[in-house]
Structures are given as C-alpha cells and as structure tokens.
Motif scaffolding. Structure first.
Motif, PDB file in Angstrom:
ATOM      1  N   LEU A 125      64.603 -37.175 -15.525  1.00  0.00           N
ATOM      2  CA  LEU A 125      64.198 -36.114 -14.612  1.00  0.00           C
ATOM      3  C   LEU A 125      63.454 -36.667 -13.397  1.00  0.00           C
ATOM      4  N   ILE A 176      76.276 -32.247 -20.196  1.00  0.00           N
ATOM      5  CA  ILE A 176      75.330 -31.228 -20.661  1.00  0.00           C
ATOM      6  C   ILE A 176      75.690 -30.785 -22.070  1.00  0.00           C
ATOM      7  N   ALA A 216      70.232 -30.245 -19.206  1.00  0.00           N
ATOM      8  CA  ALA A 216      70.750 -29.332 -18.189  1.00  0.00           C
ATOM      9  C   ALA A 216      69.938 -29.456 -16.910  1.00  0.00           C
ATOM     10  N   VAL A 217      68.620 -29.628 -17.054  1.00  0.00           N
ATOM     11  CA  VAL A 217      67.781 -29.691 -15.854  1.00  0.00           C
ATOM     12  C   VAL A 217      68.161 -30.895 -15.002  1.00  0.00           C
ATOM     13  N   GLY A 265      67.030 -30.116 -29.555  1.00  0.00           N
ATOM     14  CA  GLY A 265      67.471 -28.997 -28.729  1.00  0.00           C
ATOM     15  C   GLY A 265      66.729 -28.955 -27.401  1.00  0.00           C
ATOM     16  N   GLY A 266      65.445 -29.331 -27.450  1.00  0.00           N
ATOM     17  CA  GLY A 266      64.697 -29.436 -26.198  1.00  0.00           C
ATOM     18  C   GLY A 266      65.340 -30.424 -25.249  1.00  0.00           C
ATOM     19  N   LEU A 288      71.994 -30.785 -13.675  1.00  0.00           N
ATOM     20  CA  LEU A 288      72.284 -29.811 -12.626  1.00  0.00           C
ATOM     21  C   LEU A 288      71.512 -30.119 -11.357  1.00  0.00           C
ATOM     22  N   ILE A 295      68.446 -30.849 -24.997  1.00  0.00           N
ATOM     23  CA  ILE A 295      69.591 -30.169 -24.382  1.00  0.00           C
ATOM     24  C   ILE A 295      69.150 -29.412 -23.135  1.00  0.00           C
ATOM     25  N   ILE A 296      67.975 -28.778 -23.229  1.00  0.00           N
ATOM     26  CA  ILE A 296      67.475 -28.059 -22.051  1.00  0.00           C
ATOM     27  C   ILE A 296      67.210 -29.037 -20.917  1.00  0.00           C
ATOM     28  N   LEU A 297      66.476 -30.124 -21.257  1.00  0.00           N
ATOM     29  CA  LEU A 297      66.154 -31.100 -20.213  1.00  0.00           C
ATOM     30  C   LEU A 297      67.431 -31.708 -19.636  1.00  0.00           C
ATOM     31  N   LEU A 335      63.216 -36.881 -20.114  1.00  0.00           N
ATOM     32  CA  LEU A 335      62.112 -36.683 -19.170  1.00  0.00           C
ATOM     33  C   LEU A 335      62.138 -37.739 -18.077  1.00  0.00           C
ATOM     34  N   TYR A 370      62.158 -38.431 -24.503  1.00  0.00           N
ATOM     35  CA  TYR A 370      61.594 -39.407 -23.567  1.00  0.00           C
ATOM     36  C   TYR A 370      62.591 -39.746 -22.473  1.00  0.00           C
TER      37      TYR A 370
END
Lengths: 496, 631
Positions: A297, A387, A424-425, A417-418, A428, A420-422, A294, A291
């Motif tokens: 983001l 990150i 990075a998004v 883990g998801g 970066l 971790i991807i977010l 996101l 949450y």
C-alpha cells in the motif's frame, strides 16, 4: 508404461540444445539479435508444445509417478538419475515452459544489449526449472534448485536496472543461506536411508527428532524461496531491478519452487513435524499476508507493488499447504498456478509500460487508458485476478484456502480475509493512478497500444486466467490424486 | 429452457457489443444491448405472470469448485423469490437501457456504458439465480465490479475515481463478513448449497461457538455484515452517496433498484437461518432503524438532488432491514419490489431534471420549473407520493405493512424501531417534497442562460420514466395479496419464512405523519415561513452535524484510513528497510567485513609473531594429548 521413449529427458534437453545452439552462433554478425531471439522463440515454443503433449500423455488415474526414468549414477551415495512426474509436477512443468515462452516474447523489443547471452540465460533457466520439477532424486533436485539461481543472478546483474548489483547479490546471499541447510539435510537423509530417492523418503519413517531437524532445514530453504516473512526482502529488490523477462520467470516459476518443495519434501517426508510446526507457519503466513499487503500500500514504485503483492499471495499458499487439509493443499496448489499466470502477466504488462516510458514511478503515469485502451482492459482483468474476484483463477485458490483455514482457527480466516480487503485497496489504487485520471506526462500521451505477438501472448494469459477461474476442474483433476496421496500420509499420522 | 436464456442473453450481448464496439457506430451496441435485456425481460414476465405455476427447480450447468465430498456447480435456481427478483431486475434494467440510449448518446463512451450495464444485469441475474453461496458470491462481486466501473465511468474526474474505489473497498469489507460466514457454514454443514443447508438446519441448532455466540447467530451476523456493505447500512453506507458520481441511469439501476437490494435478497434467502438467530435479528432491527433514521435526517439538509435521493434509498433500505429484523421477510421483499420502481422513477426523473437544467445538480439553484417540464414534474410527483406511502400508490402497501408489523414487534428494540419508522415516515415526506418544491416551484434561482434552456427530455427518455411511474402507481395494489397473504401458495418452495398477513385500513393514524411532513415542507418552501432559517441559526450544531453527514467520513479518515497508511509506511520504512535489512544482509556483510579486518591483523608477516602463536597452541595441546586419552 507403453512408451519407451525417454520423454522427460527429451523435454529437459530441449532448452539445453537451444542454449548450445545460441552459444555456437557467431557473436559479431549483424543479425545476431534476430537470430538469437528467433532461435530462443522457436526452442521455447517447441518445448512448450512438447510439454503440452506430455501433459496429455499423463493420465491421473494411473500411477502417482509416471514417465519414470531411472538409471544408476553415483551408487556409493545411492544417487540415481531419476526422473518422473506426478500430477503436481506436470502442472509446474507446463507452467515453466509456458512462462519461459512468455518471457522470451516479452524481451523481444526490450533486450538490445548482449542478446545472445541473454537468451542463453533464459533457456538455461528454463532447463533448470524443468529439471527441478521432474527430478525424483534429492541431489538432482538440489542441483537444479540451486542451479536456477545462476542464470537469474546473471539476468538481474547484467540486464537489470540502476541498482542491479546489490539486488543480485542479495538474492544469492539469501537463497544460498537457505540451501546450505537443505544440503546438510539431504546428506543426513542419505546417511539414514542409504538412498536419495524422493519416492523412498516419502514413505520412510524418520524418527521424531531427526524429523524436526530435517523439516526445519528444508523449511528455511523453501521459506526463503517462497518467500515468507521475514526472509522476503530479496524479492522486491530482485523484481524491481530485473528486466521484464527476469521478473516474469521469477514471479511465475521461481517462487513456486518453494511451494513445490513443501509439497514434495516437507509434507510427505516429515508429517509429524508438519503437525508440530503447522500452527506457527500458518501464523507466519497470515502475518505475511497482512504485512506484505500493507507495505504494498505504501509503495510508489509500480514493480514493488506487484512484488509485495506476490509475497501476500504466496502467504495464501503457505497458509493453505500447512492447513494440512485436502482443500487447503488443493487451494494452495491452485493459487500457485494462478499466481504464476497472473503475476507473470502483470510483470509482462509492467515491462511493456516501462519499455516505452522508462519509469516505474506510479505518479509519472495517469490516463494511460487514453492511449492504450486494449492494454488497459487486459491489465484490468489481470488486476481482478490478483484481487481474487470470482470467475478468475485467483478466487478459486483463495476461497479454498480460506474455507480450510477455518478448521484451524477463525482468526486465520479473519486476518487472511483482511488481506483480501487490503489487496483490493492497493490493486485498485494502482490501477486508478496509472490508467485513469488526467494525462500529465508527455510520454504517456505518446504510448503505443500493444500489438502483434505481445498482444497474442497477453490475451492468451488472460484467457487462461478466466478459463482456470470458471472451470478449475480441468486442472484439479490432474493433480487431485497426487494431493490425495499426500493427505493420506498426513491423515495416517493424525489418526495414530 | 427459459431460465438460462434470461440470465445469459445480457452477458452474450455485452460480450458481442464489446467485440464489435470498435468497428461499428455506437448506436449498434445500444440496440444490441437493449434488445438483449428486453428479451430477458419478456421471458421473465412470462415466468412471473402465471403466479401459480411456479415450479421450483435448479439447473446445473457444469462443475465449478470441487470441495471435499461436495462439488459446487455453476447452476441456475428458480423459485418464487427468484421470480420476483428476475422481474424487478430485467424490467428496471430494460427501461434504464432505453433511457440511457438517449441520456448517454452524446457521451463518447456510450457504447462502453451500454456494455457495462448489460454486464451488470447479467451479474445481478446470476446473483439471484444462485443455488449456493459461492455462486451468489460470484454474482455479488460481479455486480460490485460493474458498479465500480460505472461509478468511475467518467475516469477523468478524480472524484469519480475515488468514489469508485471507495465503493469497491467498502463492499469488500462487507464481503469479508460473507466469506467468514461461508467458511463457518462450510465447516459445520459441509456444503454451501442453500437447500442442503436448510435441510440440515435441525441438527445444528444447539451448537455454540466461543465468545458466547450460538452458531446460527454467528453465521447470520457475518452474512448480515456482507449485506450491510452491499445494501449501505449504517457504518458501511459511506460509499452510496459518493457513488452518485456515476451517470444518473447507473444510480437508478444499480444504486436504487437492484444492486443495493442484494443484501436484502441475501437475508431473505437465508430467512430459515435467521429464524434461529434471535440475537442477529435484534441487531438487524437495530441497524435497520438507525440507518433509516440517520439517512433521513441527512437527506433533509442536502442540496444535491441525487444525494438526497441516494440518502432516501439508504433510508428505505433501512425499512427493509427493519422488516427482516422483525421476521417480516415477505414484507421486506415487497418493499424491495415496490421501491425498485418508484425509486427508479425518481432517479430517472432527477436525471431529466439535471438534463433540463444543463447538468446542474444543486436544488438551491433550481426552481419554478414545472411549467417547462410538465411530464418530468408529474413523474416526480408520482415517485414522491409512492415514496412517502400515499394510499393508492405502491409504496403505501409495502411501507404501511412494515410499520404495521413493527407496531406488533415486542421488545425494547422493537418499540424503538416502531417509533423510528413513524418518525422517518414523516421525514421522508418532508425531504421528498422539499425537493419537489425547491426544484419545481418557488422562484427560479438558476442563471438566465440555464432558464432559457430548460426543456423537456426527448420521448426516448420520457417513455421509460412513464412506464416506471405507471408501475410505481399500480404494482402495489396489483400484487400486495400475492406478497402478503400467507394463504396464497405463492412462496411455496422458496424457503422464505412467511409471516402473518396484514390488513390495511385507509384511516390508519400512521398516514397523518407524511401529510404533516408535506405540510411542513409546503410551509417552509412555498409559504416561506422561516423555520429552516431559525433552525440553521439557532440549532447550528445539529444542523452542521446533519449537513456534514454525521461526520462519518471524517471519522473514518481519522480512525481507520490514516492509521492504516501510516502503519503501512512505518512497516515499509522501519520494518523492511531498517530492521529486516539491518539484521539480514547488511548485518551479515558488515560483520563479515569487520571480522575479516580484525583477523587480517593477525597476519603480521613477522616470523616471531607466528612462533609465539605456534607456541601458545602447543602449550594448550600438550595437556590435551596427555590427559584427553585417559577417558
């Protein structure tokens, strides 16, 4: 123990003396600004050095609690003046003194109004933070835990941004709601046990029913502080409105009070209740990670991105703690220390940018690398730490938490883990938008690269982050025994 | 000890270059980094050349992450597999360093560039010498990081920033697989060290997981997802073509020769696990053949010289994964080995072409250049012939061996893979020679100004390409016995599962297909048979589909990226600002205010009102006093 000096009391009194020193200064002198900030720098520096000395005094192979000082205070409710450190709290003490020093340094150029009051607040906050990490008595802990709110309230409310009143109101509202429950729980414990000693309580067998109630009461209070979803919304506002120093201390140390509370109270005192609630809390942590990532983001405000990323990172902490496994708790502990360094440094960076441009909108930036090359490198390294790239301190904590989370459920690993991807998004994206690209703002072109004491501070933060990432054993060795103590209590329950 | 020197010299030089960068001329950093990697290369050759004296060993440096009952160490592992990788990485890296000193010399950030490729080399070496999964992951992320910084090297361009971000994030999606794989391995094996895991394998065969997976299938599938990200396999390939935004030497080093093959390396490293995972092997075979096929079909329609070669890389990586899927690990390593050299030749040659055409990348705007840049022309021929698998060149040995093994692979997926490998061999020849004919032959389509300026690259750029092309010619014939003959004790101690040897024959019917491809390209682009025009006009749908790269980017935008961003906005605006804020502080303050206002009206100030209240309470209280005490 060989030394008879009350080292912890001295440490704890140092910022207080600094506070009094600044308080006694004449207000209307021309050089009040210089005087107060120099004194604050001196005191926080001395406190830091002293805490380093104590850190080396601490020997993790000896007792769990060391440098203990114990005097009777309010015998009728069993309250004592009881100080002491174990491997966990000594690390946090070091973190608080160091980040207070960083906070003072970061306000060198940015705080021009009421400098005297400001530095008094910073020092009293440091005093409260050290106090809450070294007290071994619940009522003392409660006083410091709550007391830290007052200077934070002042810092945000007086030196904050345009919406500071609402933000400071919200932080108090949330935290107070939580801590009322904690107070009730402490009173209940004191009735049951006849003492408010933390050490006694961690080996006291509370009955199952009272454990559930007490656990929840403490949990809500610490969850607000951590913060966990859904009681997190005070944090973004507080961060955005607070001045740089406030954000640094808030992110680096204040949030850690929640995690510290879990380790000091929830786990050792109410182990059965921990097993009952752990799945629920782990689920909540994963929700928090996804949450908050996101929401980060979608942010357009520089500070809010980092604030929400803090929430996500603290999600790993609670996920690790409530895995109730040695690795998970170690990872959570390491993640807290690492997040303290990284987010503190990131907020310092934001403060440096904000001081020169007076905007927090991401789209106002772009191409900063052209005018601030050194700063860009440091910020980028910190982004990597956030990150969780291997080699930085962020990775060690996260991977330990993830490795231990599998023993609970595969889905926890997948969701965390998801995150971790977010992570990075948004990290970066933030980095790219601010530092790369074309310059379209005149103010960005006029930015001056960091230098002097700020550069030294930031470089040392980055170096600490890297050293912590490459050789984590240095710190883990210190708190390993304390965590083993906690896990032995937990395992004692699980085998029964 | 040689090994630490090989690995850490590039890191040391990169850091040194970074420190002195502001104080010295760029040329000093160029020399420093190139010498550093050159030193590593010489040492690697010393280790690699006496093939029969490999002594597998692991050097532990110092502890990293303590886990329960097992501490990971920063360590350097050496075995034949590592030896091969060290040789490839340092050689290509050194030549690319030399090339870049000239290629980048006019760029302001040339020092930064040299520093970054040196750093990349370090991370790549660190990856291949890893003795456990965590350190491998460290190198894995490190090369990804350097790739990010190098793709975004020209950070003024928005397209470069976006491409860099895309590369990093797509790789992170793969990394999630790797992390999950590590977590599962750690849970069951209690360790992350390769040797210990392989030793414990026999006890783990019969464990099955929920969802019907066997343990081995699940672990290897997760690791394969990680490999898919790095090695740009179908589904997670989207970053590779965009990565061509970076400078050309980067494409040669990172996105052709080394980093993208890390996935293949990982799979070969885990071959003992894979051997116990039949389902995953089938999946790998399938994904590998899909990748080889789809990338080749896209390559035949593209016009950007670098993108054509990028899709070709993607397609060749597909071959490597097909080899892995059919259990032919040594063949995958062999193709990785030869591919590194001929693909680097092609990329650096393409760099020379771009250089010659004043930074033009569209092959439709080139032509008739072979007279002006004869050396580059020759290099591109060598690279292409090796790529399509023409007999004496290196690509022949590796590719033919893979196709040969595929022809013996059983099962419907095996047959499918075999047919795909044949068809792709044909397509490869077609697009490789389409490129050569359009760039070097036919009539010139470039501006007069550009044509007047076409010139051969300086010798500092030619030397590395010549070296690479020599390797591209001879390395296959020199080493195929080593890689493919199971009798040689080359692979001893590397845990790589060996496969039966391959016998070559120069009259393999398979060889006809590339020739067909060349002939077709020759007919269309030299003799100008309008077959391509016919295809464009009559098979518009297919052509468009291929030209727009199977529309995968658009698909992802619609299916994944947009929903995530809308969800993020909804969560923020609705979740945080409406619901939580509404129930939390706003609700509390408003109810407090509301109740306060209501209760306020009780305080009327009239004594008569208060008396009524007192009276009501008394009436209620009296019965309580009387009856309450009876209990």
């Amino acid at each position: 123990m060989s030394n008879t000096l009350p080292l912890l009391t001295i440490l704890w009194a140092m910022p207080l003396m600094g506070f009094l020193g600044i308080f006694l200064m004449q207000k209307n002198l021309k050089n009040a600004l210089d005087n107060s900030r120099n004194l604050a720098l001196f005191v926080s520096c001395a406190t830091f050095l002293f805490s380093v000395a104590i850190f080396f005094q601490f020997d993790s192979r000896l007792d769990i609690f060391q440098l203990v000082e114990k005097y009777s205070w309010l015998p009728m409710i069993g309250m004592r003046y009881h100080l002491g450190v174990d491997g966990i709290s000594i690390c946090f003490v070091l973190l608080s003194t160091f980040m207070s020093l960083i906070a003072v340094i970061s306000s060198f150029h940015s705080i021009k109004t009421h400098p005297k009051t400001f530095y008094m607040n910073i020092l009293i906050l440091e005093f409260m933070l050290i106090g809450s990490f070294i007290s071994l008595d619940m009522i003392m802990f409660f006083i410091f835990f709550e007391g830290s709110l007052i200077p934070m309230f002042m810092i945000i409310g007086l030196w904050g941004g345009e919406n500071r009143v609402y933000a400071s109101f919200k932080i108090v509202l949330y935290t107070l709601t939580g801590s009322i429950l904690m107070l009730i729980a402490i009173v209940a414990i004191s009735f049951q046990m006849g003492s408010t000693s933390i050490k006694l309580a961690s080996h006291f067998n509370f009955s199952m029913d009272s454990q559930h109630f007490l656990f929840l009461a403490f949990f809500i209070s610490f969850a607000v502080k951590t913060p966990m979803i859904p009681v997190h919304t005070w944090l973004p506002d507080a961060h955005v409105q607070a001045p740089a120093a406030g954000s640094i201390l808030l992110a680096a140390v204040l949030l850690k009070l929640g995690g510290y509370g879990f380790l000091r109270f929830s786990l050792p005192m109410f182990p059965e209740a921990c097993y009952t609630f752990a799945p629920f809390i782990q689920g909540l942590s994963v929700v928090a990670i996804i949450y908050a990532s996101l929401v980060a983001l979608a942010q357009t405000d520089l500070k809010k991105v980092i604030a929400y990323s803090s929430i996500a990172h603290m999600g790993y902490v609670t996920l690790g703690i409530f895995s109730l496994k040695h690795e998970g708790i170690t990872g959570a502990m390491y993640q807290m220390l690492s997040h303290g360094v990284i987010s503190g440094a990131l907020f310092m960076c934001v403060g440096i940018l904000y001081h020169q441009t007076h905007t927090r909108e991401i789209k106002e930036y772009g191409g900063v690398v052209g005018s601030m090359p050194d700063f860009t490198v440091l910020f980028f390294l910190l982004t990597l730490g956030a990150i969780g790239l291997p080699g930085t301190s962020g990775f060690v904590g996260e991977i330990l938490v993830l490795l231990s989370a599998y023993s609970s459920s595969l889905w926890l690993v997948v969701c965390a883990g998801g995150g971790i991807i977010l992570g990075a998004v948004y990290s970066l994206t933030l980095f790219g938008r601010i530092f790369w690209g074309q310059i379209h703002n005149k103010k960005v072109k006029e930015l001056v690269d960091i230098q002097g004491i700020e550069k030294i501070a930031l470089v040392s933060l980055v170096l600490i982050m890297l050293v912590m990432g490459v050789y984590p054993k240095m710190l883990m060795r210190v708190f390993d025994n304390s965590i083993k103590d906690i896990t032995s209590i937990l395992e004692g329950i699980s085998y029964e | 000890m040689i090994l630490p020197l090989i690995v850490f010299t590039p890191l040391f030089m990169a850091i040194l270059a970074w420190i002195i960068l502001p104080h010295f001329k760029p040329i000093s950093t160029h020399i420093l980094t190139t010498l550093g990697v050159g030193f590593s290369m010489i040492l690697s050759i010393i280790l690699f050349v006496p093939f029969f004296h490999f002594v597998p060993q692991t050097i532990e440096l110092f502890p990293w992450i303590p886990l329960e009952g097992y501490t990971t160490y920063w360590s350097l592992k050496f075995d034949p597999l590592v030896g091969v990788m060290l040789f490839v990485v340092t050689t290509v890296s050194f030549l690319v360093h030399v090339y870049s000193t000239e290629y980048m010399s006019h760029d302001q950030g040339s020092s930064r560039f040299m520093m970054l490729i040196s750093l990349f080399t370090f991370f790549m070496l660190f990856l291949v010498t890893a003795a456990d999964f965590l350190q491998l992951f460290c190198g894995w992320e490190g090369v990804g990081l350097c790739s990010y910084l190098l793709i975004g090297f020209w950070f003024h361009k928005d397209s470069a920033i976006e491409a860099a971000k895309k590369a990093f994030i797509v790789n992170r999606i793969g990394d999630l697989g790797l992390i999950i794989g590590m977590a599962v391995i750690y849970y069951y094996f209690g360790t992350l060290e390769f040797t210990q895991i392989f030793d414990k394998l026999p006890t783990m065969i019969n464990i099955s997981l929920p969802l019907g997976f066997s343990l081995m299938d699940f672990i290897t599938l997760m690791l394969f997802i990680g490999a898919m990200g790095k090695s740009a396999q179908f589904g997670l390939h989207v970053w590779l073509p965009d990565a061509m935004e970076g400078p050309t030497p980067v494409s040669a080093l990172i996105h052709a020769a080394t980093m993208v093959t890390a996935g293949v390396f990982l799979m070969v490293r885990c071959s003992p696990l894979l051997e116990l995972a039949p389902v995953t092997k089938d999946i790998i075979l399938l994904i590998g053949s899909i990748t080889a096929f789809f990338a080749a079909t896209i390559a035949i329609t593209q016009n950007d010289i670098k993108r054509i070669i990028a899709y070709s890389t993607c397609s060749q990586l597909g071959y490597m994964f097909m080899a892995i899927g059919s259990g032919f690990y040594t063949g995958a390593m062999f193709h990785l080995f030869t591919h590194a050299f001929f693909k680097a030749t092609l990329f650096l040659g393409a760099g020379s072409v771009i250089h010659a055409f004043s930074h033009e990348q569209n092959i439709k705007k080139m032509g008739d250049a072979f007279r002006h840049i004869p050396y580059t022309y020759a290099m591109m021929w060598i690279g292409s012939l090796a790529l399509i698998g023409c007999p004496p060149f290196s690509g022949f040995f590796s590719k033919e061996s893979i196709i040969h093994i595929l022809s013996h692979t059983s099962g419907s997926i095996g047959t499918f893979a075999y047919l795909v490998s044949l068809f792709v061999a044909f397509l490869t020849a077609f697009y490789a020679f389409r490129l050569i004919f359009l760039v070097f032959h036919g009539k010139s389509n470039a501006d007069d100004k550009v044509v007047a300026h076409i010139h051969e690259s300086p010798s500092l750029m030619l030397f590395p390409v010549i070296m690479l092309s020599i390797l591209a010619i001879f390395i296959g014939v020199m080493t195929y016995r080593l890689f493919l003959n199971p009798d040689v004790r080359f692979w001893v101690g590397s845990h790589v599962v060996l496969s039966p040897g391959v016998h070559y024959s120069l009259f393999d019917p398979v060889l006809l297909l590339p020739i067909l491809g060349i002939v077709l390209a020759w007919l269309i682009y030299i003799k100008e048979f309008p077959i391509n025009v016919f295809c464009k006009t009559h098979l518009t749908l297919i052509y468009e589909f291929l030209f727009t790269k199977w529309r995968i980017d658009e698909l992802y935008t619609v299916l994944i990226i947009n929903p995530i961003f809308s969800l993020a906005n909804i969560l923020w605006k609705m979740g945080d600002e409406k619901i939580i804020e509404g129930i939390g502080p706003k609700f509390l303050t408003q109810t407090t205010n509301y109740l306060g206002n209501k209760i306020k009206s009780l305080q009327t100030g009239y004594i008569s009102d208060y008396i009524i209240v007192i009276f009501i309470f008394l009436v209620l209280l009296i019965p309580l006093i009387f009856f309450g005490s009876y209990k």
